[in-house]
Design a protein around this motif. Structure first.
Motif, PDB file in Angstrom:
ATOM      1  N   SER A  52       0.609  -1.197   0.692  1.00 51.81           N
ATOM      2  CA  SER A  52      -0.031   0.222   0.358  1.00 51.81           C
ATOM      3  C   SER A  52       0.663   0.994   0.124  1.00 51.81           C
ATOM      4  O   SER A  52       0.451   2.500  -0.552  1.00 51.81           O
ATOM      5  CB  SER A  52      -1.265   0.250   1.079  1.00 51.81           C
ATOM      6  N   TRP A  53       2.046   1.637   0.376  1.00 54.34           N
ATOM      7  CA  TRP A  53       2.613   2.537   0.895  1.00 54.34           C
ATOM      8  C   TRP A  53       4.250   2.353  -0.355  1.00 54.34           C
ATOM      9  O   TRP A  53       4.714   3.609  -0.895  1.00 54.34           O
ATOM     10  CB  TRP A  53       3.209   3.043   1.978  1.00 54.34           C
ATOM     11  N   VAL A  54       4.622   0.820  -1.099  1.00 59.20           N
ATOM     12  CA  VAL A  54       5.859   1.092  -1.685  1.00 59.20           C
ATOM     13  C   VAL A  54       5.105   1.222  -3.235  1.00 59.20           C
ATOM     14  O   VAL A  54       4.097   0.353  -4.087  1.00 59.20           O
ATOM     15  CB  VAL A  54       6.481   0.106  -1.634  1.00 59.20           C
ATOM     16  N   ARG A  55       5.314   2.315  -4.259  1.00 57.23           N
ATOM     17  CA  ARG A  55       5.058   2.972  -5.335  1.00 57.23           C
ATOM     18  C   ARG A  55       5.956   3.230  -6.434  1.00 57.23           C
ATOM     19  O   ARG A  55       7.230   3.265  -5.923  1.00 57.23           O
ATOM     20  CB  ARG A  55       4.323   4.101  -5.890  1.00 57.23           C
ATOM     21  N   PRO A  56       6.160   2.445  -7.828  1.00 56.38           N
ATOM     22  CA  PRO A  56       5.170   1.047  -7.574  1.00 56.38           C
ATOM     23  C   PRO A  56       4.996  -0.197  -7.443  1.00 56.38           C
ATOM     24  O   PRO A  56       6.232  -0.676  -6.771  1.00 56.38           O
ATOM     25  CB  PRO A  56       5.094   0.836  -9.301  1.00 56.38           C
ATOM     26  N   ALA A  57       4.118  -0.780  -6.827  1.00 63.49           N
ATOM     27  CA  ALA A  57       4.420  -2.072  -6.329  1.00 63.49           C
ATOM     28  C   ALA A  57       5.655  -2.717  -7.478  1.00 63.49           C
ATOM     29  O   ALA A  57       4.975  -3.283  -8.309  1.00 63.49           O
ATOM     30  CB  ALA A  57       2.543  -3.062  -6.394  1.00 63.49           C
ATOM     31  N   GLY A  58       5.903  -4.258  -6.984  1.00 61.24           N
ATOM     32  CA  GLY A  58       6.573  -4.300  -7.839  1.00 61.24           C
ATOM     33  C   GLY A  58       8.081  -4.913  -6.890  1.00 61.24           C
ATOM     34  O   GLY A  58       8.110  -5.671  -5.665  1.00 61.24           O
ATOM     35  N   PHE A 120       7.088 -23.610   6.360  1.00 65.30           N
ATOM     36  CA  PHE A 120       6.376 -22.633   7.132  1.00 65.30           C
ATOM     37  C   PHE A 120       6.365 -21.008   7.001  1.00 65.30           C
ATOM     38  O   PHE A 120       5.929 -19.650   5.806  1.00 65.30           O
ATOM     39  CB  PHE A 120       5.403 -22.390   7.908  1.00 65.30           C
ATOM     40  N   THR A 121       7.493 -21.112   7.458  1.00 66.77           N
ATOM     41  CA  THR A 121       8.350 -18.940   6.955  1.00 66.77           C
ATOM     42  C   THR A 121       8.630 -19.217   5.583  1.00 66.77           C
ATOM     43  O   THR A 121       8.357 -17.650   4.776  1.00 66.77           O
ATOM     44  CB  THR A 121       9.784 -19.484   8.026  1.00 66.77           C
ATOM     45  N   LEU A 122       9.502 -20.135   4.571  1.00 63.80           N
ATOM     46  CA  LEU A 122       9.647 -19.654   2.787  1.00 63.80           C
ATOM     47  C   LEU A 122       8.514 -19.399   2.662  1.00 63.80           C
ATOM     48  O   LEU A 122       7.870 -18.815   1.908  1.00 63.80           O
ATOM     49  CB  LEU A 122      10.248 -20.821   3.150  1.00 63.80           C
ATOM     50  N   ALA A 123       7.158 -20.297   2.749  1.00 62.43           N
ATOM     51  CA  ALA A 123       6.062 -20.472   1.894  1.00 62.43           C
ATOM     52  C   ALA A 123       5.785 -19.223   2.161  1.00 62.43           C
ATOM     53  O   ALA A 123       4.838 -18.430   1.615  1.00 62.43           O
ATOM     54  CB  ALA A 123       5.101 -21.802   2.583  1.00 62.43           C
ATOM     55  N   GLY A 124       5.500 -18.602   3.526  1.00 64.23           N
ATOM     56  CA  GLY A 124       4.696 -17.486   3.873  1.00 64.23           C
ATOM     57  C   GLY A 124       5.405 -16.268   3.666  1.00 64.23           C
ATOM     58  O   GLY A 124       5.288 -15.280   3.032  1.00 64.23           O
ATOM     59  N   ALA A 125       6.929 -16.078   3.110  1.00 65.66           N
ATOM     60  CA  ALA A 125       7.807 -15.183   2.371  1.00 65.66           C
ATOM     61  C   ALA A 125       7.671 -15.159   1.144  1.00 65.66           C
ATOM     62  O   ALA A 125       7.703 -13.829   0.488  1.00 65.66           O
ATOM     63  CB  ALA A 125       8.754 -15.016   2.654  1.00 65.66           C
ATOM     64  N   LEU A 126       7.024 -16.539   0.415  1.00 65.85           N
ATOM     65  CA  LEU A 126       6.776 -16.432  -1.087  1.00 65.85           C
ATOM     66  C   LEU A 126       5.876 -15.608  -1.630  1.00 65.85           C
ATOM     67  O   LEU A 126       5.223 -15.393  -2.150  1.00 65.85           O
ATOM     68  CB  LEU A 126       7.109 -17.704  -1.493  1.00 65.85           C
ATOM     69  N   LEU A 127       4.719 -16.276   0.046  1.00 62.90           N
ATOM     70  CA  LEU A 127       2.735 -15.272  -0.550  1.00 62.90           C
ATOM     71  C   LEU A 127       3.569 -14.271  -0.291  1.00 62.90           C
ATOM     72  O   LEU A 127       2.236 -13.117  -1.194  1.00 62.90           O
ATOM     73  CB  LEU A 127       1.970 -15.711   0.771  1.00 62.90           C
ATOM     74  N   ALA A 128       4.230 -13.489   0.710  1.00 65.19           N
ATOM     75  CA  ALA A 128       4.759 -12.389   0.654  1.00 65.19           C
ATOM     76  C   ALA A 128       4.392 -11.500  -0.370  1.00 65.19           C
ATOM     77  O   ALA A 128       4.405 -10.744  -0.686  1.00 65.19           O
ATOM     78  CB  ALA A 128       4.589 -11.788   2.194  1.00 65.19           C
ATOM     79  N   ALA A 129       5.843 -12.110  -1.080  1.00 66.58           N
ATOM     80  CA  ALA A 129       6.569 -11.581  -2.306  1.00 66.58           C
ATOM     81  C   ALA A 129       5.380 -11.165  -3.764  1.00 66.58           C
ATOM     82  O   ALA A 129       5.823 -10.657  -4.240  1.00 66.58           O
ATOM     83  CB  ALA A 129       7.450 -12.852  -2.427  1.00 66.58           C
ATOM     84  N   TRP A 130       4.854 -12.553  -3.173  1.00 66.92           N
ATOM     85  CA  TRP A 130       3.732 -12.679  -4.734  1.00 66.92           C
ATOM     86  C   TRP A 130       2.799 -11.393  -4.172  1.00 66.92           C
ATOM     87  O   TRP A 130       2.533 -10.741  -5.196  1.00 66.92           O
ATOM     88  CB  TRP A 130       2.990 -13.582  -4.878  1.00 66.92           C
ATOM     89  N   ILE A 131       2.330 -11.338  -3.068  1.00 64.53           N
ATOM     90  CA  ILE A 131       1.027 -10.210  -2.609  1.00 64.53           C
ATOM     91  C   ILE A 131       1.803  -9.306  -2.661  1.00 64.53           C
ATOM     92  O   ILE A 131       1.545  -8.179  -3.798  1.00 64.53           O
ATOM     93  CB  ILE A 131       0.792 -10.920  -1.415  1.00 64.53           C
ATOM     94  N   ALA A 132       2.553  -8.695  -2.354  1.00 66.81           N
ATOM     95  CA  ALA A 132       2.833  -7.364  -2.731  1.00 66.81           C
ATOM     96  C   ALA A 132       3.914  -7.239  -4.460  1.00 66.81           C
ATOM     97  O   ALA A 132       3.735  -5.626  -4.143  1.00 66.81           O
ATOM     98  CB  ALA A 132       4.664  -7.815  -1.560  1.00 66.81           C
ATOM     99  N   SER A 133       4.079  -8.106  -5.187  1.00 66.92           N
ATOM    100  CA  SER A 133       4.829  -7.630  -6.455  1.00 66.92           C
ATOM    101  C   SER A 133       3.212  -7.511  -7.312  1.00 66.92           C
ATOM    102  O   SER A 133       3.445  -6.586  -8.568  1.00 66.92           O
ATOM    103  CB  SER A 133       5.150  -8.924  -6.780  1.00 66.92           C
TER     104      SER A 133
END
Length: 140
Positions: A52-58, A120-133
């Motif tokens: 929501s604050w890093v523009r542009p998301a990527g 689970f930590t790696l899966a959470g990090a990958l999910l976070a990266a996917w959503i944030a991008s």
């Protein structure tokens, strides 16, 4: 992106990761067992906040969200180690954090890590990266 906004975004993501780890500790201590599956929820929430604050998301947002998720997972393990020390020695949490020191707490946290926690930590990090991008949806 210019350097100052990236540094500010990295600092903000780190602070959000630490805050998420502290909140993650509450159910962990209440149930008195590790809750590695919460890495998925924490990663998704951190990603939405960072996007929501890093523009542009990527790429930058993805790296920050993944890093914040890993930081939250490490921090909850450190806080849990400090809470165990505090409980076994009859002292307060802050006294345990100060007395043990970061090196000892990281070592104790490392000893408590299980393969499912890492997964689970790696899966959470990958999910976070996917959503944030991903670009946020436009309001209709």
């Amino acid at each position: 992106m210019r350097l100052i906004p990236v540094l500010f975004a990295a600092f903000s993501a780190a602070m959000l990761g630490l805050a998420a780890g502290a909140v993650w500790m509450l159910p962990t201590m209440a149930l008195q067992r590790p809750l590695p599956a919460l890495a998925l929820l924490v990663g998704a929430l951190l990603a939405l906040a960072i996007r929501s604050w890093v523009r542009p998301a990527g790429r930058v947002a993805a790296v920050l969200a993944a890093g914040a998720t890993v930081l939250a997972a490490v921090y909850v393990d450190v806080l849990t180690a400090a809470a165990r020390i505090a409980g076994s020695m009859g002292m307060g949490l802050l006294d345990a954090l100060r007395g043990a020191g970061l090196t000892m707490l990281l070592s104790l946290a490392e000893l408590a890590v299980r393969p499912t926690g890492i997964a689970f930590t790696l899966a959470g990090a990958l999910l976070a990266a996917w959503i944030a991008s991903r670009q946020p949806r436009k309001a209709s």
